[in-house]
Enzyme design. Structure first.
Site, mmCIF file in Angstrom:
data_model
loop_
_atom_site.group_PDB
_atom_site.id
_atom_site.type_symbol
_atom_site.label_atom_id
_atom_site.label_comp_id
_atom_site.label_asym_id
_atom_site.label_seq_id
_atom_site.Cartn_x
_atom_site.Cartn_y
_atom_site.Cartn_z
ATOM 1 N N ASP A 473 -5.899 -8.578 3.032
ATOM 2 C CA ASP A 473 -6.336 -7.532 3.957
ATOM 3 C C ASP A 473 -6.225 -8.002 5.406
ATOM 4 O OD1 ASP A 473 -7.386 -5.082 4.694
ATOM 5 O OD2 ASP A 473 -9.061 -5.184 3.292
ATOM 6 N N ASP A 541 -6.927 3.846 3.192
ATOM 7 C CA ASP A 541 -8.291 3.759 2.664
ATOM 8 C C ASP A 541 -8.779 5.125 2.215
ATOM 9 O OD1 ASP A 541 -8.699 1.093 2.851
ATOM 10 O OD2 ASP A 541 -9.918 1.148 4.663
#
Ligand code: GLA
Length: 732
Positions: A473, A541
């Site tokens: 990430d 997301d």
């Protein structure tokens, strides 16, 4: 003094040789199966960009070309336009020399063509500035089968003094058409890859990012350009697509000049990045990826996808296990039992991997929320006393794979790492460091930080034998850029990404088979530079089905489905609050790399049963999603429905996805033409995961000719908002 005379003599000799070769004229054809780029010299020895489009035969047909351009209006289209001389438009190359001269006048010097493989030919063309001996090598790699041409430049300071590069595009393409319809992408966090089309007008349009990292939320370094039309068309017309393989700052510029000529430049964004080049040093630019289609945007996407699957992406379309990710189901709130229960439930539903997301590390500053702990990559034993290997073994014992989350480029102010190495944080000396999501960025220009970041990956892999998957990430961008390691701060943005790629290359040497996801607050790092190392991208997301329709539609305009991570999550959706049926969520996620991201405990038995069936059926056709050709059948931007299909190479099998995405009162059923099929074959159409056994298509199970399905189509009764269907279309 002697030195100066020698330099003048050398450059004079080069000029003579350039002029003599100019008199001969050189034509260079860079061709693939159906496309061709042509470069050629003019009387001045400049290298012109003469053609990019359909194959047009011998390049020498340009002999005697006159463009009738007024000499006071800049120059004929250059293959690599440099600032200075008679060139006034946006330059691909701009250099400041040691004597502060800012003119560069490139002339053709030589070229060479090599057959690198049976499918790829590399053409390298050398251009030289006669005064300064600055050399530019233009490199074109032509992939014959997929009609993709990669282009980049290598700039060498052949002079005796250092120079500064002020602009350094990878590639330039020049076109002449009546209209230029530019389609590009915009968005934000949770709304990536929205599509926008506009007719270009005279002047300059740029698509760019200057955030350093996490550069693809708000735009993407890619585009489609439809020629001679005002309408984006899937199946008709000439389309050029381009994408830059770079995960840092980028700039794509489109300039229409007074002759209606369009010049496209693609490359690293030179903003705040003046790049010093010492004597003899070479700067290599990233690849700009080009394709041309004479049959609409659909073919342009398929060319890019095929190239990506075969050559451009690390994963090469290797089928990925279906998975359950812990994030939206547990966030930071878990212990061993929560996770083993999730593994049990995932296994029950037929999922093949469990991925433990954020929250498993940090002891002095436990990662129990997003405010601390990044950088301290040791296990939080309070949460998982048995260790990561226990969880990995548990998953493995159930025949599942195991993956884990890291965010190695980051550090929380509240962490042991920040206390120990404040000098590793990106920041401009004497200025305050700003936090985003309570975190700072580590300075990857520094080799010690590169070693640390490599170590984070390496040590995480050592937490348990057989970790199969890493989610990498990157949850912030650069602010107030600066490095205590670098002498020249303007190298920061470029050296950061080069540092990242160097780490990734070391990782891939040691761990070639681990599946690695590129995540960056969702789709903040979706580009062909990243995909050279990562197997997949977390495209957003936002896991809500309807939003995902648009995000995946845009993403797959350029990037193939085989890299598109797409998960089914809970309702009401955590990002949008929207409530969509489980079937709709599955049918959207199944058009990419299927995963789930929720707490299975909160699902009803019938939901679990449905999920099990959907996962099972996905396993039966996922090769088509990973390896098949994408045909977009109805655009979600055009009306009430969205439909797409993936077809295998011999067109014997396809999967079709169709969705109703707007409420429209039962009046309109879609008619979906299955344009990817072979008209001469017969196909059976079968709906999968049919709710209550009642298909939405009258022809379910029937055989149709390919001609029927291509030219008439199917009209499933998808009339209520979020109705959706998946069909397998197969010829015997
Ligand atoms: C980012 C990612 C999410 C999740 C969280 C964890 O937002 O995009 O998928 O991993 O970080 O903190």
């Amino acid at each position: 003094m002697r030195r100066i005379i020698a330099a003048v003599c050398l450059c004079a000799a080069l000029l003579v040789s350039a002029l003599s070769s100019a008199a001969e004229k050189t034509y260079i054809s860079i061709a693939t199966r159906s496309t061709q780029m042509v470069l050629g010299t003019n009387d001045n020895g400049e290298l012109l960009f003469l053609h990019y489009g359909a194959r047009m035969g011998a390049a020498e047909q340009f002999e005697g070309l006159k463009t009738y351009r007024r000499v006071d209006y800049s120059m004929d289209p250059q293959a690599y336009p440099a600032q200075g001389g008679r060139y006034y438009n946006v330059p691909a190359l701009a250099v400041t020399y040691h004597d502060s001269d800012r003119n560069t006048e490139l002339r053709y010097s030589s070229h060479k063509v090599e057959a690198v493989s049976s499918d790829m030919t590399r053409t390298s063309v050398t251009l030289v500035d006669s005064k300064t001996c600055l050399e530019v090598k233009l490199i074109y790699e032509a992939y014959y089968d997929t009609d993709v041409i990669l282009a980049s430049s290598e700039i060498t300071n052949g002079g005796k003094k250092p120079v500064v590069l002020d602009a350094f595009a990878s590639s330039a393409v020049n076109l002449k058409a009546g209209k230029y319809l530019l389609t590009h992408f915009y968005g934000s966090w949770a709304r990536e890859m929205q599509m926008e089309s506009e007719l270009l007008t005279h002047g300059v349009k740029t698509v760019e990012n200057k955030m350093g990292v996490r550069t693809t939320h708000t735009e993407n370094p890619s585009f489609m350009l439809s020629l001679n039309t005002s309408t984006f068309d899937e199946n008709n017309g000439e389309v050029i697509a381009g994408a830059l393989a770079w995960s840092g700052n980028y700039r794509l510029s489109f300039q229409i000049d007074e002759t209606d000529q369009l010049s496209i430049l693609g490359g690293i964004n030179p903003d705040a990045s003046a790049y010093p080049l010492a004597k003899g040093e070479t700067f290599r630019t990233p690849w700009m990826i080009w394709t041309f289609s004479s049959s609409g945007a659909g073919q342009a996407s398929r060319n890019l996808h095929r190239w990506a699957r075969k050559d451009g992406c690390y994963s090469h379309a290797k089928v990925c296990p279906t998975l359950l990710n812990s994030w939206e189901g547990a966030y930071f709130d878990f212990g061993t039992k929560t996770l083993t229960d999730m593994i049990d439930d995932a296994c029950e539903m037929g999922l093949e991997m469990f991925v433990l997301d954020d929250g498993w590390f940090g002891s002095t500053y436990p990662r129990d929320n997003s405010k601390q702990g990044l950088g301290d990559w040791e296990l939080n034993e309070k949460k998982i006393p048995e260790g990561i290997s226990y969880l990995a073994d548990y998953a493995h014992s159930k025949g599942m794979k195991f993956g884990i989350w890291i965010e190695p480029e980051m550090v929380s102010p509240k962490s042991n790492l920040a206390e120990k190495h404040p000098d590793w944080v990106v920041c401009s000396e004497g200025r305050e460091k700003t936090t985003t999501r309570s975190q700072w960025l580590l300075d990857l220009t520094n080799p010690k930080v590169q070693d640390f970041v490599f170590g984070v990956f390496d040590n995480t892999m050592k937490l348990a034998p057989g970790i199969d998957y890493i989610k990498w990430d990157c949850n912030r961008h650069v602010e107030g850029f600066g490095s205590s390691y670098l002498k020249e701060q303007s190298r920061f943005y470029i050296d950061y990404i080069q540092g990242l790629y160097s780490v990734l290359s070391r990782i891939r040497e040691k761990y070639p088979d681990v599946i690695v996801q590129s995540c960056s607050s969702g789709g903040g790092r979706v580009d062909f530079g990243a995909l050279n190392w990562f197997d997949e991208a977390w495209t957003s997301d936002n896991t809500e089905g309807l939003s995902r329709v648009f995000i995946q539609y845009g993403t797959n305009m350029i990037y193939p489905a085989c890299i598109t991570g797409s998960h089914v999550s809970a309702v009401p959706n955590h990002q949008t609050g929207n409530v969509t049926p489980l079937k709709f969520r599955f049918d959207v996620a199944c058009a990419g790399r299927l995963g789930m991201e929720l707490q299975p405990k909160n699902m009803s038995e019938s939901e679990k049963e449905f999920a099990k069936g959907a996962v099972e059926s996905y396993k039966g056709y996922r090769e088509l999603v990973f390896e098949g050709d994408l045909y977009r059948l109805i655009s979600p931007y055009d009306g009430n429905h969205y439909a797409l299909m993936y077809v295998n190479e011999d067109k014997s099998k396809a999967v079709v996805f169709a969705y109703c995405i707007r409420y429209q009162a039962r009046t309109k059923t879609p008619l979906i033409r299955l344009s990817g099929l072979d008209g001469s074959k017969n196909y059976t159409v079968k709906e999968l995961n049919v709710p209550e056994g009642k298909s939405c298509f009258w022809g379910d199970g029937k055989e149709f000719s390919g001609e029927f399905l291509r030219s008439h189509g199917i009209n499933p009764q998808l009339v209520k908002l979020y109705d959706s269907a998946v069909f397998i279309v197969e010829s015997k």
